[in-house]
Design an enzyme around this catalytic site. Structure first.
Site, mmCIF file in Angstrom:
data_model
loop_
_atom_site.group_PDB
_atom_site.id
_atom_site.type_symbol
_atom_site.label_atom_id
_atom_site.label_comp_id
_atom_site.label_asym_id
_atom_site.label_seq_id
_atom_site.Cartn_x
_atom_site.Cartn_y
_atom_site.Cartn_z
ATOM 1 N N SER A 74 0.830 -1.206 0.000
ATOM 2 C CA SER A 74 0.000 0.000 0.000
ATOM 3 C C SER A 74 0.861 1.251 0.000
ATOM 4 C CB SER A 74 -0.863 -0.016 1.264
ATOM 5 O OG SER A 74 -1.469 1.231 1.461
ATOM 6 N N LYS B 34 2.199 -3.401 6.440
ATOM 7 C CA LYS B 34 2.506 -3.600 5.016
ATOM 8 C C LYS B 34 4.010 -3.472 4.772
ATOM 9 C CE LYS B 34 -1.475 -4.689 3.514
ATOM 10 N NZ LYS B 34 -1.690 -6.012 2.903
ATOM 11 N N TYR C 22 -1.506 -0.017 10.374
ATOM 12 C CA TYR C 22 -1.807 -0.652 9.089
ATOM 13 C C TYR C 22 -0.628 -0.514 8.122
ATOM 14 C CZ TYR C 22 -3.412 -1.161 4.340
ATOM 15 O OH TYR C 22 -3.484 -1.536 3.030
HETATM 16 C C1 WQD Z 1 -8.819 10.388 0.545
HETATM 17 C C2 WQD Z 1 -8.885 11.888 0.792
HETATM 18 C C3 WQD Z 1 -9.406 12.481 3.068
HETATM 19 C C4 WQD Z 1 -13.612 11.162 3.036
HETATM 20 C C5 WQD Z 1 -6.378 5.371 2.748
HETATM 21 C C6 WQD Z 1 -5.225 4.583 3.267
HETATM 22 C C7 WQD Z 1 -4.476 3.973 2.128
HETATM 23 C C8 WQD Z 1 -5.394 3.152 1.254
HETATM 24 C C9 WQD Z 1 -6.529 3.976 0.792
HETATM 25 C C10 WQD Z 1 -5.671 0.839 1.966
HETATM 26 C C11 WQD Z 1 -8.227 12.301 2.118
HETATM 27 C C12 WQD Z 1 -10.471 12.962 2.112
HETATM 28 C C13 WQD Z 1 -12.301 11.418 2.724
HETATM 29 C C14 WQD Z 1 -14.534 12.249 3.154
HETATM 30 C C15 WQD Z 1 -12.734 13.771 2.620
HETATM 31 N N1 WQD Z 1 -5.967 2.063 1.987
HETATM 32 N N2 WQD Z 1 -11.867 12.706 2.532
HETATM 33 N N3 WQD Z 1 -14.045 13.505 2.927
HETATM 34 O O1 WQD Z 1 -6.578 8.365 3.457
HETATM 35 O O2 WQD Z 1 -5.765 8.737 1.080
HETATM 36 O O3 WQD Z 1 -5.866 6.448 1.986
HETATM 37 O O4 WQD Z 1 -7.186 4.532 1.932
HETATM 38 O O5 WQD Z 1 -4.773 0.248 1.496
HETATM 39 O O6 WQD Z 1 -3.483 3.192 2.628
HETATM 40 O O7 WQD Z 1 -4.366 5.437 4.005
HETATM 41 O O8 WQD Z 1 -7.951 7.548 1.472
HETATM 42 O O9 WQD Z 1 -10.276 7.647 0.722
HETATM 43 O O10 WQD Z 1 -9.796 7.798 3.204
HETATM 44 O O11 WQD Z 1 -9.227 9.707 1.735
HETATM 45 O O12 WQD Z 1 -12.363 14.935 2.471
HETATM 46 O O13 WQD Z 1 -15.732 12.100 3.430
HETATM 47 O O14 WQD Z 1 -10.267 12.253 0.931
HETATM 48 O O15 WQD Z 1 -9.176 13.434 4.067
HETATM 49 O O16 WQD Z 1 -7.595 13.530 1.911
HETATM 50 P P1 WQD Z 1 -6.493 7.901 2.067
HETATM 51 P P2 WQD Z 1 -9.390 8.117 1.808
#
Ligand code: WQD
Length: 323
Positions: free
Chosen positions: A117, A145, A141
């Site tokens: 990841s 990985k 997490y």
């Molecule tokens: C993306 C962006 C939020 C929801 C995580 C893990 C990564 C991988 C994918 C597994 C961020 C913003 C989100 C909302 C928002 N997982 N957001 N409003 O954090 O980049 O990655 O998931 O392998 O390892 O770290 O993904 O989809 O949670 O967020 O503004 O309602 O969207 O703050 O900037 P992230 P995400």
């Protein structure tokens, strides 16, 4: 070759199973069905229900199906939950991988494709993240990985295993509505959920040092993630002993939360709704975008699907699940 796909009944796993089967590979799924579902499997693909912590069951599945390679996708993957339950995450993700590697060495299986990841990078302070960017995971997490990659690297050196660690960036979309992500843990489904309950989408912070102030990520269609596994499996089939690859699986293009939310509102026909900006979510890096060069050089692979297809297919899947 005959591939055992752990976690093959899950969201990403089921797409990988299809890509491998459509590519002419023989596939067997190994899944504990804790979050996966047998309905996701194409006809004719055998399912062995078992835990990655059960070495005897893994060895049995490998022997019964004459397995020659493993695609290890089974894992716990919620960042927030990993902070609450680190021991559980280390057990499932690290001990599970160790148990799998023991079963592989006991049975002479020498090829492994591993789901890693972009979480291994933590808060990278670079425009494009390369595989040589320092890894400083920010959650248990992400740590599991990274430790998994180290374990695989050591096993590759000591036991001649050929391995590819694929660092996925932000995965979205579906090949068909019934294969869509059932979880609501990432931006795209979280926005769908808010829209469904009549709420404005939440933007977690607009004061980051990015062009529009919201976080930038590299969103990749799950179909492209799946085709990367097929390419990696084929690459390992002919690779010399001890080959160990670590590859970013992204598009190499950044999209901001605001751009994503605007596109989701367009695709869902809800352009009249204005997103609601809240405070930052703790631990979010401003920008995480892949350099996709190494995967292209090593696998001849690059992503083909864009944001519209990702969001449109995710929305079809959401409507299929929620009516
Ligand atoms: C993306 C962006 C939020 C929801 C995580 C893990 C990564 C991988 C994918 C597994 C961020 C913003 C989100 C909302 C928002 N997982 N957001 N409003 O954090 O980049 O990655 O998931 O392998 O390892 O770290 O993904 O989809 O949670 O967020 O503004 O309602 O969207 O703050 O900037 P992230 P995400």
């Amino acid at each position: 070759m005959s591939w055992l796909v752990t976690g093959g009944a899950g969201y990403i796993g089921a797409h990988v199973v299809r890509a491998l089967a459509d590519g002419g590979e023989h596939v067997v799924v190994y899944d504990d069905l804790s979050t996966g579902s047998a309905d996701r499997l194409p006809e004719g693909v055998p399912l062995v229900v078992g835990s990655v912590l059960d070495g005897a069951a893994l060895e049995g599945a490998i022997r019964d199906h004459a397995v020659t390679g493993v695609v290890h996708i089974a894992a716990k993957k919620q960042v927030g939950e990993s902070v609450e339950r680190p021991l559980h995450y280390y057990r499932e993700n690290v001990t599970g991988l160790q148990t799998l590697l023991e079963a592989m060495t006991a049975t002479g299986v020498g090829r492994l494709v591993f789901s890693s990841s972009a979480a291994v990078y933590g808060m990278p302070d670079v425009d494009l993240v390369t595989e040589d960017t320092p890894c400083l995971p920010m959650s248990p997490y992400g740590e599991t990985k990274l430790v998994g990659e180290w374990l695989i690297g050591a096993a590759a050196r000591a036991h001649g295993i050929r391995a590819a660690c694929l660092r996925y960036f932000n995965v979205a979309g579906a090949a068909a509505p019934e294969l869509s992500d059932a979880g609501v843990f990432n931006l795209v489904p979280m926005v769908f959920e808010r829209l469904e309950s009549g709420d404005a989408p939440a933007v977690f912070g607009d004061d980051y040092a990015t062009p529009d102030g919201t976080c930038v990520r590299d969103y990749i269609h799950v179909l492209d993630v799946a085709s990367a596994h097929l390419a990696a499996a084929r690459r390992l089939a002919d690779a010399p002993e001890g080959t160990s690859l670590t590859l970013n699986i992204g598009r190499g293009e950044g999209s901001s939360v605001r751009e994503m939310v605007d596109l989701i509102l367009k695709v869902t026909g809800k352009q009249d709704i204005a997103p609601h900006v809240t405070g930052r979510r703790p631990g979010d890096p401003a920008r995480v975008v892949a350099s996709a060069d190494r995967a292209r050089e090593e696998l001849g692979w690059s992503a083909r699907h864009g944001l519209d297809a990702m969001i449109d297919s995710a929305w079809q899947g959401w409507r299929h699940r929620r009516g």
